[in-house]
Motif scaffolding. Structure first.
Motif, PDB file in Angstrom:
ATOM      1  N   GLY C  71     -18.158  11.101  -5.161  1.00 39.74           N
ATOM      2  CA  GLY C  71     -17.259  11.179  -4.026  1.00 39.74           C
ATOM      3  C   GLY C  71     -15.845  10.722  -4.301  1.00 39.74           C
ATOM      4  N   GLU C  72     -15.575  10.256  -5.510  1.00 42.81           N
ATOM      5  CA  GLU C  72     -14.213   9.803  -5.788  1.00 42.81           C
ATOM      6  C   GLU C  72     -13.567  10.678  -6.850  1.00 42.81           C
ATOM      7  OE1 GLU C  72     -13.282   5.316  -5.638  1.00 42.81           O
ATOM      8  OE2 GLU C  72     -15.358   5.490  -6.302  1.00 42.81           O
ATOM      9  N   ASN C  73     -12.293  10.939  -6.626  1.00 45.53           N
ATOM     10  CA  ASN C  73     -11.563  11.714  -7.607  1.00 45.53           C
ATOM     11  C   ASN C  73     -11.351  10.884  -8.870  1.00 45.53           C
ATOM     12  OD1 ASN C  73      -9.651  13.260  -8.978  1.00 45.53           O
ATOM     13  ND2 ASN C  73      -8.942  14.126  -7.027  1.00 45.53           N
ATOM     14  N   THR C  74     -11.621  11.494 -10.036  1.00 37.48           N
ATOM     15  CA  THR C  74     -11.497  10.706 -11.274  1.00 37.48           C
ATOM     16  C   THR C  74     -10.053  10.565 -11.718  1.00 37.48           C
ATOM     17  OG1 THR C  74     -11.761  12.673 -12.640  1.00 37.48           O
ATOM     18  CG2 THR C  74     -13.744  11.409 -12.163  1.00 37.48           C
ATOM     19  N   GLN C  75      -9.194  11.398 -11.159  1.00 36.83           N
ATOM     20  CA  GLN C  75      -7.813  11.362 -11.625  1.00 36.83           C
ATOM     21  C   GLN C  75      -7.163  10.001 -11.345  1.00 36.83           C
ATOM     22  OE1 GLN C  75      -5.976  14.875 -10.161  1.00 36.83           O
ATOM     23  NE2 GLN C  75      -5.738  15.652 -12.247  1.00 36.83           N
ATOM     24  N   GLY C  76      -6.454   9.511 -12.333  1.00 36.25           N
ATOM     25  CA  GLY C  76      -5.779   8.229 -12.158  1.00 36.25           C
ATOM     26  C   GLY C  76      -6.691   7.040 -12.388  1.00 36.25           C
ATOM     27  N   LYS C  77      -7.960   7.286 -12.659  1.00 39.40           N
ATOM     28  CA  LYS C  77      -8.845   6.168 -12.974  1.00 39.40           C
ATOM     29  C   LYS C  77      -8.905   5.956 -14.476  1.00 39.40           C
ATOM     30  CE  LYS C  77     -11.788   5.587  -9.120  1.00 39.40           C
ATOM     31  NZ  LYS C  77     -13.113   5.205  -8.705  1.00 39.40           N
ATOM     32  N   SER C  78      -8.947   4.698 -14.886  1.00 36.64           N
ATOM     33  CA  SER C  78      -9.000   4.446 -16.329  1.00 36.64           C
ATOM     34  C   SER C  78     -10.421   4.669 -16.832  1.00 36.64           C
ATOM     35  CB  SER C  78      -8.564   3.022 -16.628  1.00 36.64           C
ATOM     36  OG  SER C  78      -9.565   2.131 -16.211  1.00 36.64           O
ATOM     37  N   ILE C  79     -10.527   4.823 -18.140  1.00 39.60           N
ATOM     38  CA  ILE C  79     -11.838   5.022 -18.749  1.00 39.60           C
ATOM     39  C   ILE C  79     -12.727   3.814 -18.457  1.00 39.60           C
ATOM     40  CG2 ILE C  79     -13.051   5.392 -20.939  1.00 39.60           C
ATOM     41  CD1 ILE C  79     -10.374   6.547 -21.991  1.00 39.60           C
TER      42      ILE C  79
END
Lengths: 234, 195, 498
Positions: C71-79
Motif C-alpha cells: 500500500g505504500e509507494n516505494t519511490q523516495g524510500k531508501s533501501i
C-alpha cells in the motif's frame, strides 16, 4: 577463563607488544620485558587450543634469542649484521604478527564494531574498518584462485616479463574485487545498514578480570619502556 | 549527485584500503635489510598505486581519501609506530582528497598525482628512524645489536633521508599510478568501469 | 500486496534503444509464491531489484510508472527502509555477508535497525529451530559450504520477520542436496504466508511451491502460467517454452543408466570420505584395462588442512574421448579432484596414468585445461577475442587464430562480444567466454567445474552442443555438474564420487 578478552584489550595488547618489540631496548631487564610480551600471544594461543602453533612459536623464539646471545659474543662484522637482521626480523615481527592474527581470529566483526562504537568512533570509520577486518581472508581466497588460473595458463608468479605478470594479477583481482564490493554493498544495504541509523548489539563486549591481568601486564611493560627504555613514547 | 558518504562508499574504502595496505606491507617486509630499506619505497609505491588507482575510479566524493588515510594511520599505530603516524597518514589523505577534488574526481592526471600524494603516508611507517625518535631508537638498537649494525643504519639514514624516503615512495606511487593508468586505459575504460 | 503499474526502467549505462524493463503491469497478492524465469538479460533480476529498492537506489537508472509495496509507494524510500519488511537473498553466497561469523550475520539486519538485543536473540533462536540451523551457529563463514552459506543467508533474512522475501537465483551455486534444503526453507515461508518472489533458471525444486510462473523476455512479461497448468506440464512442454524443466526425474533416471556400477574401485581409507565409483560408458567397453583409452588414477590424496582429508582416490578409471560427467554430493571433493587431475593442486603420493603411461603433474598441466566455477579469476586480457587467441597454438598465424576464435565465439553465442572487455560482460557471458577460451586452448583434456550454474535453457543447450563438438574433435571432456538435463544432453558416461 570462559570470558573472551574485550576487543579493546586485545588491540591495546597488540599495540604495546609492537611498540616494545619493534622499538624497545633488548638487553638487561628489558630482556624480561620482551619475554613478557612474547608470552602474551603464547598464552592466548594456548587458550584458543592452538597447541602446535604455540609449540612452533616458542621454539622459534628460543632459537632466535639463543642465536642473538651467541652471535653477540663470538661473531663480528658482516656475518653478525646478516645474522642480526634475520633474527631481528623474526624477534621483532613474530610476536606482533601472531597477536594480530589472534585478534583477527578471535574477534568477530560484530564484537569489533560494538567495541569501536563504545569508544564513540564515528560510523564512517567503523564501517570501513570492519570491512578491512572482514576482507583480509577474502583477499587470501581470491589470491589463491588467481594463482590457480595463472598456473594453468602457464604464467608463473615470477615470470619473465614482470609487467605482464603484474597485469595478469591485477586484472582478475580488480574484476573480482569490484564485483565483491558491489554485491557486498547491495546486500548490506538490503540488510538495513546505513550511515546514520542507531544500531544495537548482541555481542557481549566488556571488561572482566582477565582483561585486567593482561592490561596490567601491558601497562607495566609500557611504563618500563617509557621511563627506563628511553625509546619512543606513545 | 549526493555528496554524502553512503554505505557503498564506506565499503569501497574498506576493501581498497585493505588491498593497498597488504600490497605495501608485503613489500615492506623485505625492507628490513638496510640497503633495500631506502629503495623498497619505490616498489611499495609502485605496487600500492595499483589498488589506489582502482579505488579512485570508485571515489567521487570528498572525504573518502581522508578516511583511507586515517585508517592507514590507525593500522600503522597498531603496528607499533608512534601515535603521530595517524596525523601523518591523515595528512596524506587530506592532500590527496584536495588533489582529487581539483581533478573533479575524474582527471587522469590528478589520479596519478593522487597515487603519489597518498604514498606520503609511508612517512608514518619510517617515522621511528628519524627526528627525536631517532636517537632513542638507535640507542636501543645499539644496545642489542652492537655498534656495527647501528653504524650501517645511521650512515644510511640522516634526517634528510626521511624526506628522500618519502620522496622515493611518492615517485614510486606516481610511477605505479602511470602504470595503472595505462592498464586503466586498456582495461577499465573498455570495460566501462570509469564514467 | 505488491503492485506494479506501467513500470518501465532503463539502467544508466544502457545505451541501447530498449529499456531493461518495459511497461510491467502486475499485482502480486499477499502470500503468493511467484517465480520469474526467462533467458539471461530478460529483466527478471531488475524486476526483483525494483521491489527491494536496489533499483534505482543502488543500481541507478530511470524509472517510470508506479510501484506500491503493502500500500505504500516505494519511490523516495531508501533501501534500508524497504529492508525492514522485505528480505533479500542473493546469488553469490561468497559476497553477501558483512560478517565473518554466522551468529553476527543472523543478527546483523536486526541490529542495524536497532531492535532490542534480547529480542534479536529470541528471534535468532526461533529461526534456528524453524530452519534447522543449529549446526551452523557460531561458525566462521569461511568454513561453510555454498549451500550452508545460502541457508545462513535465508536465516539472516528470517530473523527480521519480513512480509516479503526476494531471492535472486539462489540456487545457482548449490548442489542438489543444498537445493533440497533451500526448498524446505521456501516451503516453510510459503506456509507462514510470506510473499516469496524468486528469479531463477532452475525450476525443478519450485514445482510444488509456485503459484504463478512469469516467463519474461526483453523486459516484458511474456507469459504467466498458474500452478494448475504447471502441474500438468511435461519436460517437453518446458523445452518448447525454452525454460528449464520442472521435472528432472526422467533425466536422473537416464543418467543412472549411464552410471554402470561395475567393479567398484577400492574405497578410500577410514577418514577419507571419498571413494570412486566405477563407471562404464554406453558402448559397454571394459574400462578396467589399464592400457585402454583412459586415465587411470591409482592413487591420489589431498587435504586442505590437517583435520580433514578431502580426497582419497584409489583406482579411478576415467574414459578418454568422451564427455564424462562427474557427479557426487557437495563436499565430496569433485572440484578438488579435477584441480588435482589437471595438475594445479599438488596431490600427495599421486600416480596417474594416461593410456598406461605415467603422467606427472607437470605434464598434465601442459595438456589439460580447466574452467573454474568462478570464472572471474581466469579472464586476464582486454578483449574476449584475445582471451581466446592468447592460449592458441603459437604456430598459427594471427589471422588464422582470429578466424578460429570467431568460430568458437559464434558457436557459444558470443559473436557480438569479440571486442568487448571481459569485465563488461554479464555473469553468464563471462562464463561462456571462459569456456570459449578453454576450447580455443587446443588442449586435449578439458575439465569444467559446474559450467551450467546460472545458465538459461538456450545457453545450456549451446554448451551441450559444444561439448559434443569437442568430442568429435577427439578431445576428452570431464564435467563436474549436477545438472541432469545437461548430462542427458551431452554426457556419455557418468562417474559418481562417494
Amino acid at each position: 577463563m570462559t570470558r573472551k578478552l574485550d576487543p579493546r584489550t586485545k588491540l591495546f595488547l597488540l599495540i604495546v607488544i609492537n611498540v616494545v618489540m619493534m622499538t624497545g631496548k633488548i638487553s638487561g631487564v628489558f630482556f624480561y620485558v620482551r619475554l613478557a610480551m612474547v608470552a602474551i600471544p603464547f598464552v592466548l594461543m594456548l587458550k584458543n587450543k592452538m597447541y602446535s602453533g604455540a609449540g612452533i612459536y616458542v621454539a622459534m623464539y628460543t632459537y632466535v634469542f639463543a642465536l642473538e646471545g651467541y652471535t653477540m659474543e663470538s661473531i663480528n662484522g658482516v656475518l653478525l649484521i646478516i645474522i642480526l637482521f634475520t633474527t631481528g626480523m623474526v624477534s621483532r615481527f613474530l610476536a606482533g604478527g601472531m597477536m594480530a592474527y589472534l585478534v583477527m581470529k578471535t574477534t568477530t566483526v560484530s564484537e569489533f564494531v560494538t567495541a569501536m562504537e563504545r569508544m564513540h568512533v564515528p560510523k564512517v570509520i567503523v564501517i570501513p574498518f570492519a570491512v578491512i577486518f572482514r576482507f583480509f581472508p577474502t583477499i587470501k581466497e581470491e589470491w589463491q584462485d588467481i594463482r590457480y588460473a595463472m598456473k594453468m595458463r602457464g604464467i608463473g608468479a615470477g615470470g619473465k616479463n614482470i609487467m605482464q605478470t603484474l597485469e595478469y594479477v591485477t586484472v582478475p583481482m580488480a574484476m573480482s574485487v569490484s564485483k565483491i564490493a558491489d554485491e557486498l554493498s547491495a546486500a548490506s544495504m538490503t540488510k538495513c545498514l546505513s550511515v546514520d541509523g542507531k544500531r544495537t548489539h548482541i555481542a557481549k563486549v566488556g571488561f572482566s578480570w582477565p582483561d585486567l591481568i593482561f592490561a596490567l601486564c601491558a601497562i607495566g611493560a609500557l611504563a618500563m619502556h617509557i621511563f627506563y627504555g628511553g625509546a619512543i613514547t606513545g | 549527485m549526493n555528496k554524502r558518504l553512503e554505505v557503498k562508499d564506506l565499503i569501497n574504502i574498506g576493501i581498497y584500503t585493505a588491498l593497498h595496505f597488504l600490497c605495501v606491507f608485503i613489500i615492506a617486509m623485505l625492507g628490513f635489510i638496510p640497503q633495500v630499506l631506502i629503495f623498497a619505497g619505490i616498489i611499495e609505491g609502485f605496487i600500492g598505486a595499483i589498488p589506489l588507482m582502482l579505488f579512485l575510479t570508485k571515489t567521487k566524493k570528498p572525504g573518502m581519501l581522508t578516511i583511507m588515510g586515517i585508517l592507514l594511520g590507525v593500522i600503522t599505530v597498531i603496528m607499533g609506530r608512534p601515535w603521530q603516524s595517524i596525523l601523518f597518514a591523515a595528512g596524506a589523505g587530506i592532500i590527496s582528497d584536495i588533489v582529487w577534488k581539483l581533478g573533479n574526481y575524474k582527471s587522469p592526471k590528478a589520479a596519478v598525482v593522487c597515487c603519489g600524494t597518498m604514498m606520503l603516508w609511508m612517512g608514518a611507517m619510517g617515522l621511528p628512524l628519524f627526528f627525536s625518535f631517532r636517537d632513542n631508537y638507535l640507542a636501543s638498537l645499539e644496545e642489542g645489536y652492537g655498534p656495527d649494525y647501528v653504524e650501517v643504519i645511521r650512515s644510511l639514514t640522516p634526517d634528510w633521508m626521511f624526506f628522500v624516503m618519502i620522496l622515493i615512495a611518492v615517485v614510486g606511487g606516481i610511477l605505479g599510478g602511470l602504470f595503472a593508468k595505462r592498464l586503466l586505459h586498456k582495461h577499465f575504460e573498455k570495460a566501462g568501469m570509469t564514467e | 500486496m505488491i503492485k506494479f503499474s506501467n513500470v518501465s526502467f532503463k539502467y544508466v549505462g544502457n545505451k541501447t534503444e530498449k529499456g531493461n524493463l518495459d511497461d510491467i503491469d502486475l499485482t502480486i497478492a499477499d502470500g503468493e509464491f511467484i517465480v520469474l524465469t526467462g533467458e539471461s538479460g530478460c529483466g527478471k533480476t531488475t524486476f526483483t531489484r525494483l521491489i527491494n529498492g536496489l533499483v534505482p537506489g543502488y543500481y541507478h537508472g530511470e524509472v517510470t510508472g508506479n510501484i506500491e509495496v503493502n500500500g505504500e509507494n516505494t519511490q523516495g524510500k531508501s533501501i534500508a527502509e524497504l529492508g525492514r519488511n522485505i528480505g533479500s537473498v542473493f546469488q553469490n553466497p561468497r559476497s553477501q555477508f558483512f560478517n565473518v561469523d554466522t551468529d553476527s550475520e543472523l543478527a546483523f539486519a536486526a541490529e542495524n535497525i536497532g531492535v532490542d538485543p534480547a529480542q534479536i536473540l529470541r528471534s535468532m533462536d526461533e529461526v534456528t529451530r524453524d530452519l534447522d540451523l543449529e549446526k551452523l551457529r557460531k561458525r566462521s563463514i569461511f568454513e561453510l559450504s555454498g549451500g550452508e552459506k545460502q541457508r545462513i543467508a535465508c536465516g539472516s533474512v528470517a530473523v527480521m520477520h519480513p512480509k516479503t522475501v526476494i531471492l535472486d537465483e539462489p540456487s545457482s551455486n548449490l548442489d542438489r542436496e543444498s537445493i533440497e534444503q533451500l526448498r524446505t526453507i521456501l516451503g516453510i515461508w510459503k506456509k507462514e504466508g510470506k510473499t516469496v518472489i524468486i528469479a531463477e533458471h532452475r525450476l525443478y525444486y519450485l514445482r510444488d511451491l509456485v503459484d504463478r510462473l512469469l516467463i519474461m523476455k526483453n523486459g516484458k512479461i511474456e507469459r504467466i502460467i498458474d500452478s494448475d497448468e504447471i502441474k500438468r506440464m511435461s519436460a517437453d512442454d518446458n523445452k518448447k517454452l525454452g525454460i528449464r524443466p520442472f521435472d528432472e526425474q526422467e533425466y536422473i533416471e537416464k543418467a543412472k543408466r549411464k552410471t554402470e556400477r561395475k567393479t567398484a574401485g577400492n574405497s578410500g581409507d577410514e577418514n577419507g570420505k571419498l571413494a570412486a565409483e566405477q563407471s562404464g560408458d554406453e558402448t559397454g567397453k571394459s574400462v578396467a584395462e589399464q592400457s585402454g583409452d583412459e586415465i587411470f588414477v591409482s592413487q591420489m590424496d589431498y587435504s586442505y588442512n590437517k583435520k580433514e582429508q578431502t580426497l582419497a582416490v584409489r583406482n579411478l578409471h576415467l574414459p578418454l574421448n568422451r564427455v564424462v560427467a562427474i557427479v557426487g554430493k557437495n563436499g565430496v571433493g569433485k572440484s578438488t579432484l579435477i584441480k588435482a587431475l589437471c595438475g594445479i593442486l599438488k596431490a600427495r603420493g599421486e600416480k596417474v596414468y594416461l593410456k598406461g603411461e605415467e603422467w606427472k603433474s607437470k605434464k598434465r598441466i601442459k595438456n589439460c585445461y580447466m574452467v573454474f566455477q568462478d570464472v572471474n579469476h581466469q579472464l586476464f586480457t582486454d578483449s574476449v577475442l584475445s582471451e581466446l587467441t592468447i592460449g592458441m597454438d603459437d604456430k598459427l598465424s594471427d589471422e588464422k587464430k582470429k578466424e578460429e576464435a570467431e568460430k568458437i565465439l559464434k558457436r557459444l553465442g558470443l559473436e557480438e562480444f569479440g571486442e568487448s572487455h571481459p569485465m563488461a560482460l554479464s555473469g553468464g557471458q563471462k562464463q561462456r567466454a571462459a569456456i570459449a577460451a578453454c576450447v580455443a586452448s587446443g588442449r586435449d583434456i578439458l575439465f569444467l567445474d559446474e559450467p551450467t550454474s546460472g545458465m538459461d535453457e538456450m545457453n545450456m543447450l549451446r554448451l551441450a552442443d559444444e561439448m559434443k563438438h569437442l568430442k568429435e574433435l577427439g578431445k576428452s571432456v570431464f564435467v563436474v555438474t549436477h545438472d541432469y538435463e545437461f548430462i542427458d544432453e551431452c554426457c556419455d558416461a557418468v562417474v559418481e564420487l562417494k
